[in-house]
Design a protein around this motif. Sequence first.
Motif, short mmCIF file in Angstrom:
data_model
loop_
_atom_site.label_atom_id
_atom_site.label_comp_id
_atom_site.label_asym_id
_atom_site.label_seq_id
_atom_site.Cartn_x
_atom_site.Cartn_y
_atom_site.Cartn_z
N VAL A 1 154.27 90.68 -16.33
CA VAL A 1 152.80 90.41 -16.31
C VAL A 1 152.26 91.74 -15.64
O VAL A 1 152.47 91.79 -14.54
CB VAL A 1 152.25 89.34 -15.49
CG1 VAL A 1 150.82 89.10 -15.74
CG2 VAL A 1 152.92 88.23 -16.28
N TYR A 2 151.36 92.30 -16.63
CA TYR A 2 150.54 93.49 -15.89
C TYR A 2 149.40 93.10 -15.50
O TYR A 2 148.61 92.15 -15.78
CB TYR A 2 150.43 94.62 -17.09
CG TYR A 2 151.64 95.33 -17.47
CD1 TYR A 2 152.37 96.08 -16.54
CD2 TYR A 2 152.05 95.19 -18.97
CE1 TYR A 2 153.53 96.71 -17.20
CE2 TYR A 2 153.14 95.74 -19.33
CZ TYR A 2 153.88 96.64 -18.57
OH TYR A 2 155.05 97.44 -18.92
N GLU A 3 148.78 94.10 -14.50
CA GLU A 3 147.27 93.83 -14.02
C GLU A 3 146.41 94.65 -14.70
O GLU A 3 146.71 95.80 -15.04
CB GLU A 3 147.31 93.95 -12.59
CG GLU A 3 148.32 93.15 -11.69
CD GLU A 3 148.24 93.63 -10.27
OE1 GLU A 3 147.87 94.80 -9.97
OE2 GLU A 3 148.67 92.94 -9.39
N GLU A 4 145.21 93.98 -15.07
CA GLU A 4 144.18 94.69 -15.72
C GLU A 4 143.66 95.79 -14.88
O GLU A 4 143.37 95.61 -13.55
CB GLU A 4 143.06 93.78 -15.84
CG GLU A 4 141.83 94.47 -16.97
CD GLU A 4 140.99 93.67 -17.27
OE1 GLU A 4 139.85 94.05 -17.96
OE2 GLU A 4 141.04 92.12 -17.12
N GLY A 5 143.52 96.89 -15.23
CA GLY A 5 143.12 98.07 -14.54
C GLY A 5 144.12 98.85 -13.72
O GLY A 5 143.91 99.74 -12.96
N THR A 6 145.51 98.67 -13.90
CA THR A 6 146.51 99.12 -13.32
C THR A 6 147.37 99.84 -14.35
O THR A 6 147.61 99.12 -15.48
CB THR A 6 147.41 98.08 -12.61
OG1 THR A 6 146.60 97.40 -11.32
CG2 THR A 6 148.68 98.75 -11.82
N PRO A 7 147.98 100.87 -14.32
CA PRO A 7 148.92 101.61 -15.06
C PRO A 7 150.02 100.73 -15.61
O PRO A 7 150.48 99.95 -14.67
CB PRO A 7 149.31 102.72 -14.61
CG PRO A 7 148.34 103.15 -13.48
CD PRO A 7 147.69 101.81 -13.11
#
Length: 468
Positions: A217-223
């Motif tokens: 899972v990626y984080e919004e605002g993180t590359p």
Amino acid sequence: MAVFCNISIAQTSDEEAFFIKRIYNETLKNGQCYKWLTHLSENIGGRLAGSDEAEQAVDYTFNILKSLEVDTVWKQACTVPVWERGPKEEVKISWKEDNGMFQSDALSVSLTKSKELNALALGNTIGTGQEGIEGEIIEVYGLDTLEILGRKALENKIVFFNRPMDASQLSTFSAYGGAVDQRVYGAARAARFGAKGVLVRSMTLRKDDNPHTGVSVYEEGTPQIPSLAISTNDADLLSAILKKNTVSAFIRNYSKNLPERTSYNVIGEIKGSEFPDEIILVGGHLDSWDVGGGAHDDGSGCVHALEVIHILKKLEYKPKRTIRCVMFMNEENGLGGGKEYARVSNEKGEFHLAAIESDAGGFTPRGFACSAEDEVFRDHFIAFTNFHDFLSPYDLFLKQGGGGADINPLKSQKGLLIGFRPDSQRYFDYHHTAIDRIDAVNPRELKMGAAAITSLLYLIDHYGLGAK
């Protein structure tokens, strides 16, 4: 509303006990679940949500339910993410190693060595493209370590998460839960500190060469950075090399995320004769990861649910309550199907008296665990454990602390959420791997699970679980 009648071993009905024996006899002799699972695993294969294979599985199970002549069969639309793995991943490590030979009294010869690692891209990860990425590897054992090391140590590095599952845990699901955060969130957390990629030790207690995929899972605002799992044997080797050498990795993968698509839950039901507004759900999730055949995870759960309907129909059982078989879509990558099912059900004002989910493999059944909203749990649990006298001859436990990812969104309806619990010791040998295929499933163990679930469902239907 139906009221549960307390029972004890002295009051155990011979008629009900005999019917459970008939369930086991019919399932073990004439059950179709292994045949259905063979088709799902070997003829359709991995069923990642949004894929053509997932849609084939929707049609296949829909047609099985129709053939069982239940009262109603339908497909329930849900929105699912679409991720494609792409061509085979490449992970190659290289390092310089002293060969112990001397050119002079002062200088030794260092040889550059390299090794290809067994790897799988993790779900939702981006790809590197043809050019790949390369960087020095930094080994860590948990997400907290990233905070300690900071950007100075991690920027432009490839972070290697190498915390193993805890072998001292009796339940392998507990061991998995204690280690899986690094797979799910490792890339997002490492990206905060400027890392360019992530390698993660596979989530299994077994030492082998089979990498295990799974969601990240990626984080919004993180590359967004590439994240790949490597096999446990390769993780141990890499860790040993890192103790003596500086090691670099070259990573190349072609994974990509595509626009969302519409897929479907598959639902069939037999309407209850006395209490049709009380629903007893039995289900599993139809999607799987794209490697292997998704036989244990969770083809087994789907064919368990289908077998429940098949056996009740073969025994000409007329349920008091509505029996609903649900094969959920997209458990592996977002719970799109489970969330949509609960949303529609709540919108309609439905009441699920009980929901049973099978999502722990097709191994030998051990029992069931349950949960519910606090205000109703005590009464439901007392009723639930009163079934012990019927099920103990089949070596099945009944305890608290269960449910399932797809059925948990139904908790607010104040019914009982029940997780089927087979033996867990071998589950993570196969979980999310290329070897999760039909030959990993024992036909008799699979049928025993179906019989156990059918028996519990029958008891809930026959006796109820107390007032709503």
